[in-house]
Design a protein around this motif. Structure first.
Motif, mmCIF file in Angstrom:
data_model
loop_
_atom_site.group_PDB
_atom_site.id
_atom_site.type_symbol
_atom_site.label_atom_id
_atom_site.label_comp_id
_atom_site.label_asym_id
_atom_site.label_seq_id
_atom_site.Cartn_x
_atom_site.Cartn_y
_atom_site.Cartn_z
ATOM 1 N N TYR A 14 8.941 21.274 29.249
ATOM 2 C CA TYR A 14 9.605 22.463 29.777
ATOM 3 C C TYR A 14 8.711 23.189 30.772
ATOM 4 O O TYR A 14 9.145 23.555 31.871
ATOM 5 N N LEU A 15 7.459 23.397 30.407
ATOM 6 C CA LEU A 15 6.539 24.120 31.287
ATOM 7 C C LEU A 15 6.246 23.323 32.552
ATOM 8 O O LEU A 15 6.124 23.900 33.643
ATOM 9 N N SER A 17 8.251 21.557 34.081
ATOM 10 C CA SER A 17 9.414 21.685 34.965
ATOM 11 C C SER A 17 9.421 23.022 35.710
ATOM 12 O O SER A 17 10.193 23.203 36.655
ATOM 13 N N LYS A 18 8.565 23.964 35.272
ATOM 14 C CA LYS A 18 8.546 25.298 35.863
ATOM 15 C C LYS A 18 7.473 25.470 36.926
ATOM 16 O O LYS A 18 7.502 26.442 37.694
ATOM 17 N N THR A 19 6.495 24.572 36.969
ATOM 18 C CA THR A 19 5.380 24.737 37.897
ATOM 19 C C THR A 19 4.773 23.385 38.236
ATOM 20 O O THR A 19 4.848 22.441 37.437
ATOM 21 N N VAL A 44 2.960 31.555 38.714
ATOM 22 C CA VAL A 44 4.271 31.347 38.109
ATOM 23 C C VAL A 44 4.164 31.839 36.674
ATOM 24 O O VAL A 44 3.384 31.312 35.878
ATOM 25 N N VAL A 46 5.880 32.656 32.999
ATOM 26 C CA VAL A 46 6.974 32.240 32.112
ATOM 27 C C VAL A 46 6.927 33.106 30.851
ATOM 28 O O VAL A 46 5.922 33.137 30.149
ATOM 29 N N THR A 50 11.187 32.530 26.440
ATOM 30 C CA THR A 50 11.994 31.456 27.021
ATOM 31 C C THR A 50 11.395 30.075 26.775
ATOM 32 O O THR A 50 12.036 29.067 27.072
ATOM 33 N N ILE A 51 10.185 30.028 26.233
ATOM 34 C CA ILE A 51 9.480 28.753 26.069
ATOM 35 C C ILE A 51 9.852 28.129 24.724
ATOM 36 O O ILE A 51 9.719 28.769 23.673
#
Length: 276
Positions: A14-15, A17-19, A44, A46, A50-51
């Motif tokens: 997940y992480l 995909s965010k950075t 970035v 998070v 949401t994690i």
């Protein structure tokens, strides 16, 4: 334990995909010290909420964000607020972010905290490099089945705080004209501050500072094979014979005053930190 591996991988994916940042250094920022995360370039952030599988911070002074970015040219991930055993989380939950940092590629952890100074030579506002710790929490995050891929069943803790990093931090502080102390951090469960008799006991056992965090995270970091540097901000004096009433607001106020020196030191450490 297989479920823990699955959860760590889900959180990592997940992480990722965010950075695009692939962090080498992890930062755990204690009470009143989270502003360092605001210095990251290309940041970035998070929200913990949401994690997947992350708990949330419930303590004042802990923003509750995982921040990725660059600091002094190094790719880092910073916890802007941590989790504590006294919040009602298990030790495994408190230390879960360290497992995730390892999975993200972190090899070096810099852990910070606000603490009470038990060494009579210390003063509020001092910065202390942690040389060792006393686990006085009554718990351990490694209790339970061991997953060999995460670390050994019986990990050695003689170098839980990497001596070479502590020496490097001392030299860096000296080059900046920042005086630092060194000592043993006594980790307690909290949330109450300690009685005079308890503080005298901890001092007799060899503690120089006392706080409610850090020890569980460092145990797991050492178990995972990470290098560790610990830095404490002394926010109050916890001398058993001279005990004064204390509030969290006082702790935050002193931590806030100390921030400029703390941020300067950590930035300089990160700029020149030796490779693992």
């Amino acid at each position: 334990m297989g479920r823990l591996l699955e959860q760590v991988e889900e959180t990592r994916a997940y992480l990722a995909s965010k950075t695009t940042v692939k962090p080498r250094i992890g930062l755990i920022l204690g009470s009143g010290l989270g502003d360092l995360a605001d210095k990251l370039e290309g940041a970035v952030a998070v929200d913990y909420g949401t994690i997947p599988h992350f708990p949330v911070s419930t303590v004042e002074g802990h923003a509750g964000k995982l921040v990725f970015g660059s600091l002094e040219g190094q790719p880092v991930v910073a916890m802007q607020g941590r989790f504590h055993y006294y919040e009602g989380y298990s030790m495994q939950t408190v230390t879960y972010p360290v497992r995730v940092m390892k999975a993200l590629g972190v090899d070096t952890l810099i852990v910070t905290n606000a603490c009470g100074g038990m060494n009579p030579s210390f003063r509020p506002g001092d910065l202390m490099i942690i040389r060792d710790h006393l686990n006085m929490t009554g718990a351990n995050p490694l209790i339970g089945p061991n997953e060999p891929s995460l670390g050994p069943r019986f990990p050695d803790m003689s170098r839980a705080y990497t001596p070479e990093l502590a020496e490097f931090a001392k030299r860096t502080a000296a080059s900046l004209g920042i005086e630092v102390r060194e000592g043993v951090y006594a980790g307690i469960s909290g949330p109450n501050y300690m009685t005079g008799a308890e503080l005298k006991m901890l001092r007799l056992l060899g503690g120089d500072a006392v706080g409610m965090s850090t020890v569980p995270e460092v145990i797991v970091a050492s178990h995972a094979g990470l290098r560790v540097l610990g830095i404490s901000c002394v926010t109050d004096m916890a001398i058993g014979e001279e005990l004064e009433p204390l509030t969290h607001e006082q702790v935050m106020e002193v931590a806030s005053r100390t921030k400029p020196r703390f941020i300067s030191l950590v930035k300089a450490i990160i700029a020149g930190i030796p490779s693992a």
